[in-house]
Every structure is written in structure tokens, then in C-alpha cells.
Scaffold this motif. Structure first.
Motif, mmCIF file in Angstrom:
data_model
loop_
_atom_site.group_PDB
_atom_site.id
_atom_site.type_symbol
_atom_site.label_atom_id
_atom_site.label_comp_id
_atom_site.label_asym_id
_atom_site.label_seq_id
_atom_site.Cartn_x
_atom_site.Cartn_y
_atom_site.Cartn_z
ATOM 1 N N PHE A 122 0.814 -1.204 0.000
ATOM 2 C CA PHE A 122 0.000 0.000 0.000
ATOM 3 C C PHE A 122 0.856 1.266 0.000
ATOM 4 C CE2 PHE A 122 -3.654 2.663 1.333
ATOM 5 C CZ PHE A 122 -4.621 2.106 0.507
ATOM 6 N N ASP A 123 2.108 1.149 0.424
ATOM 7 C CA ASP A 123 3.008 2.301 0.431
ATOM 8 C C ASP A 123 3.253 2.850 -0.966
ATOM 9 O OD1 ASP A 123 3.219 2.190 3.150
ATOM 10 O OD2 ASP A 123 5.209 1.260 3.191
ATOM 11 N N ALA A 124 2.898 2.080 -1.991
ATOM 12 C CA ALA A 124 3.050 2.577 -3.360
ATOM 13 C C ALA A 124 2.262 3.871 -3.568
ATOM 14 C CB ALA A 124 2.593 1.519 -4.361
ATOM 15 N N LEU A 125 1.155 4.019 -2.843
ATOM 16 C CA LEU A 125 0.336 5.231 -2.977
ATOM 17 C C LEU A 125 1.054 6.454 -2.440
ATOM 18 C CD1 LEU A 125 -3.179 3.798 -2.010
ATOM 19 C CD2 LEU A 125 -2.164 4.035 -4.282
ATOM 20 N N ASN A 126 2.058 6.236 -1.590
ATOM 21 C CA ASN A 126 2.810 7.365 -1.022
ATOM 22 C C ASN A 126 3.835 7.942 -1.993
ATOM 23 O OD1 ASN A 126 1.425 7.043 1.420
ATOM 24 N ND2 ASN A 126 2.963 5.628 2.227
ATOM 25 N N VAL A 127 4.110 7.223 -3.078
ATOM 26 C CA VAL A 127 5.114 7.707 -4.036
ATOM 27 C C VAL A 127 4.480 8.152 -5.346
ATOM 28 C CG1 VAL A 127 6.862 6.217 -2.993
ATOM 29 C CG2 VAL A 127 5.633 5.425 -5.025
ATOM 30 N N LEU A 128 3.155 8.313 -5.358
ATOM 31 C CA LEU A 128 2.475 8.714 -6.590
ATOM 32 C C LEU A 128 2.984 10.055 -7.107
ATOM 33 C CD1 LEU A 128 -1.249 7.693 -5.879
ATOM 34 C CD2 LEU A 128 0.454 6.479 -7.240
#
Length: 403
Positions: A122-128
Motif C-alpha cells: 500500500f506504500d506505493a500510494l505514497n510515491v504517486l
């Protein structure tokens, strides 16, 4: 036609063959023929596996005379008249329809979030924002061009957070595939891919109007479809059989959809009312066609089994010891019958097209005329693959019949 008609199984098969131009009645050719296929079927399913062409190429080679894979590539990544996007699953459809799929993209975005959470990514959303900035600065971007974060919590999915973020932005429609090199996707902001006049179009449909449009569209993808759960009704918003039943009844009532009863099958079928012309095409000349594993006509395998008495399962993901036939097997259509299936060898440079196995259906008589049609189709198939062709493939076909 009336709102309810009764037809025979033979008439149903003829309709589908006519509808999908598997009898060459419309003489579709070249890039314009490819676009006509998309106008007719709306979406063609994409699959990256390439044994004798990818699924979309196989769908088109069966319908368009002289088809070559470069035609689809040109329409997708040079003219941008077609676009990669989600419909039934991952599909290709006309860029003109991009705005009409905003609800699908929103639903795909939510599904992507659930997938990230399940994979502990879910941390992928933090690098959008970092990914957006990279695309803004450098333009065309693939997953190998950017490396932000690393995810080792799950053995599934992307190992880099930036790759998962690219995929999420693609699912939501913020990014689109501008180019492909093999199966590798190169992204850019959608406004740099989809023509501005298309993006400027407003989609003012209500939720109900969208569902009516989407259900009609799904019928058009197959041509003739029953309201039973199966592959043809996969995807967001339309998997609820009761909802489909209610909307189909309304579409029949207002005359946009025709209910069709087929002798020997209890479940009603549906077609777009204006497509009744496909009942009138003469099928005197029989052609042999090799169908894609995910061909639109085969989207509902149970339906095809009932109509054509042909039980087809794509065994790519079936363990070797449990396969009945082979890894990548294509159905063979002759006239309005599915008469066989075969497993092609992946073409090798400077070697002729090769067939690993050929299986005829029971009660199929191999005549000289059928052998001639099969040979003709193999020659055209080899041309589509840009490989040589043997003088005859008769021995391998007759060998199976003897066994």
C-alpha cells in the motif's frame, strides 16, 4: 423482428459466424478492416502471451484479409485511434470511447488499492507524486526507468513501489500506454496520448444510462449472448445477474435489444436489434478459420459448448499432467462448425510453420475439400506470421483421424 423470436441452433451458429465475419462476407481488409472490427465488437481482449501472435492479433487475423500485427501496433501507438484499457478485463478499444469508461477506471482504481493492500504494498500510494514528477520531467516512462522504494513483503506483484504506482496511475486513467516494446509498457500522461478533442467530450450519462450502454456494448462484443454468468459478463458493474435481467428486459421493451429463443436451450439470448441483418447472409462457401483462445465469440465457453457442441478450455495455466490437449491450442472453425483444435509450434527463424498436434472432433469426416480449405488457411496463417509454409499438412491431420 418481434421482441421475441425462435430460431434453430443452426441459425444461431450462422448468425455468430456472420456477425464476426468468419465467412469473409464483408471482405474486411487492411487497417480500415481492423477499425471496422472494433466498431463492430467494441473491445478485443489483450493477453501478452505470444506463441503464434498475441490474442488480439489472432482475433483480427481470422476476420481481416491480409492482416499483419503491425496494423494493430500502428493504430495503438502511432495513430492513437485505439487504446489499451480495462473493459471485460485488459482490452483494446477505440480511443473515441475513452471518456465513456471513466466509471470503469474509477472501479479499477479501487480494485488496485485492494490488491496493493492484499500484497502489503500500500506504500506505493505514497510515491504517486514522485512518479508523476518523473513522468512530467522525462515523458515516456517504463517501470525500468524509475526506481523508488522496494517491496519484499509479498512474493506477488511488483517488487518496486514505483512500478506499483505506475500501474495504479494507469488503472485510474491518469497515465496511458503510449508505446510498447514487446510486452513492456511505456507510459505518459493521458492528455499526451488520447487526442484532445476526445478528452474534451463530456460524459453526461447517469449511472442507469451507463449500465444500459455498457450492457448493450457487451452484447455487441459477442454478438449473441445469454444472461448466464460466465466469461462474457466479467468485469465491473455488470456481474449481477438480477441487475442484468432487469436492464435487459427494459432494453427489449424499448426495442434496442432483441430477445432470441434458441430451440433446445431454455435460457433466452439477446442481440442488438439492428443486427438482425446478420441472419440473412448466405453461408454457401465454407471457410476454415483459426480462432484465438480468447476470441470474442468464445468468451462464454458454456454457451459455445451448447451451440457448437465444442468443449474448449484454454490450458495455458493447467499443469502439464492435467492437460487434455496442449499448452496453446487454437479452435478450428469450418463453415458454422467447430471441427477441430490444434497446437502450433512457436515459429522459428528460417523454419516453416509447424503443427505439434491436430485433434479433430468426433463425427467429423475429412474430405478433400476440407483438406484443401485447411491447407489454404494454414498458408494464410503462415503469411500472417511471416514464416514459410510446407506444401501440405495433410499427413498430420489424417494421422490424428486414424488414431
Amino acid at each position: 423482428m418481434n421482441r421475441e423470436v425462435i430460431i434453430s441452433m443452426e441459425e444461431a451458429r450462422n448468425f455468430l459466424v456472420n456477425y464476426h465475419n468468419l465467412n469473409q462476407a464483408r471482405n474486411l481488409k487492411g487497417i480500415e478492416g481492423v477499425m471496422e472490427c472494433f466498431r463492430q465488437m467494441k473491445s478485443i481482449q489483450y493477453d501478452p502471451l505470444n506463441v503464434v501472435g498475441r490474442n488480439a492479433d489472432l482475433v483480427l487475423q481470422a476476420r481481416v484479409s491480409g492482416y499483419e500485427p503491425g496494423m494493430l501496433y500502428e493504430l495503438l501507438y502511432q495513430r492513437y485511434e485505439l487504446i489499451d484499457g480495462f473493459d471485460k478485463e485488459m482490452c483494446i478499444y477505440e480511443a473515441d470511447d475513452f471518456n465513456k469508461f471513466r466509471r470503469i477506471r474509477a472501479a479499477c482504481g479501487e480494485t488496485a488499492k485492494e490488491r496493493l493492500a492484499c500484497r502489503e504494498q500500500f506504500d506505493a500510494l505514497n510515491v504517486l507524486d514522485d512518479v508523476r514528477e518523473h513522468v512530467k520531467r522525462y515523458g515516456l516512462t517504463s517501470s525500468k526507468d524509475i526506481s523508488i522504494g522496494e517491496s519484499r513483503a509479498s512474493r506477488w506483484g511488483h517488487k518496486k513501489l514505483s512500478s506499483a504506482a505506475l500501474d495504479y496511475l494507469y488503472c485510474t486513467g491518469e497515465l496511458s500506454v503510449k508505446e510498447k516494446r514487446g510486452t513492456h509498457k511505456y507510459y505518459d500522461f493521458t492528455e499526451n496520448v488520447v487526442p484532445k478533442e476526445i478528452l474534451a467530450q463530456e460524459d453526461s450519462k447517469s449511472d442507469r444510462q451507463f449500465l444500459e450502454w455498457y450492457i448493450k456494448r457487451r452484447i455487441q462484443s459477442v454478438g449473441l449472448l445469454w444472461n448466464k454468468s460466465g466469461g462474457a459478463w466479467q468485469g465491473h458493474f455488470i456481474s449481477n445477474i438480477k441487475l442484468r435481467e432487469e436492464i435487459l428486459a427494459h432494453l427489449v421493451h424499448i426495442g434496442e435489444v432483441q430477445m432470441v429463443l434458441i430451440e433446445g436451450i431454455e435460457s433466452p439470448f439477446y442481440m442488438i436489434s439492428k443486427d438482425e441483418r446478420f441472419f440473412d447472409v448466405n453461408l454457401e462457401k465454407k471457410h476454415v478459420k483459426f480462432l484465438a483462445p480468447l476470441d470474442n465469440m468464445l468468451w462464454d465457453r458454456e454457451m459455445i459448448n451448447r451451440l457448437f457442441d465444442f468443449n474448449y478450455r484454454w490450458e495455458v495455466y493447467t499443469p502439464i499432467d492435467k492437460r487434455k490437449y496442449g499448452y496453446y491450442v487454437l479452435p478450428v472453425l469450418y463453415g458454422n462448425q467447430l471441427i477441430a483444435r490444434f497446437e502450433p509450434e512457436k515459429p522459428k527463424k528460417n523454419e516453416p510453420f509447424s503443427i505439434k498436434n491436430w485433434w479433430c472432433e468426433k463425427n467429423i469426416t475429412i474430405t478433400d475439400e476440407l483438406l484443401e480449405q485447411i491447407q489454404h488457411s494454414i498458408e494464410d496463417f503462415a503469411r500472417y506470421l511471416s514464416v514459410q509454409c510446407l506444401d501440405t499438412y495433410e499427413d498430420i491431420i489424417l494421422k490424428q483421424e486414424e488414431e
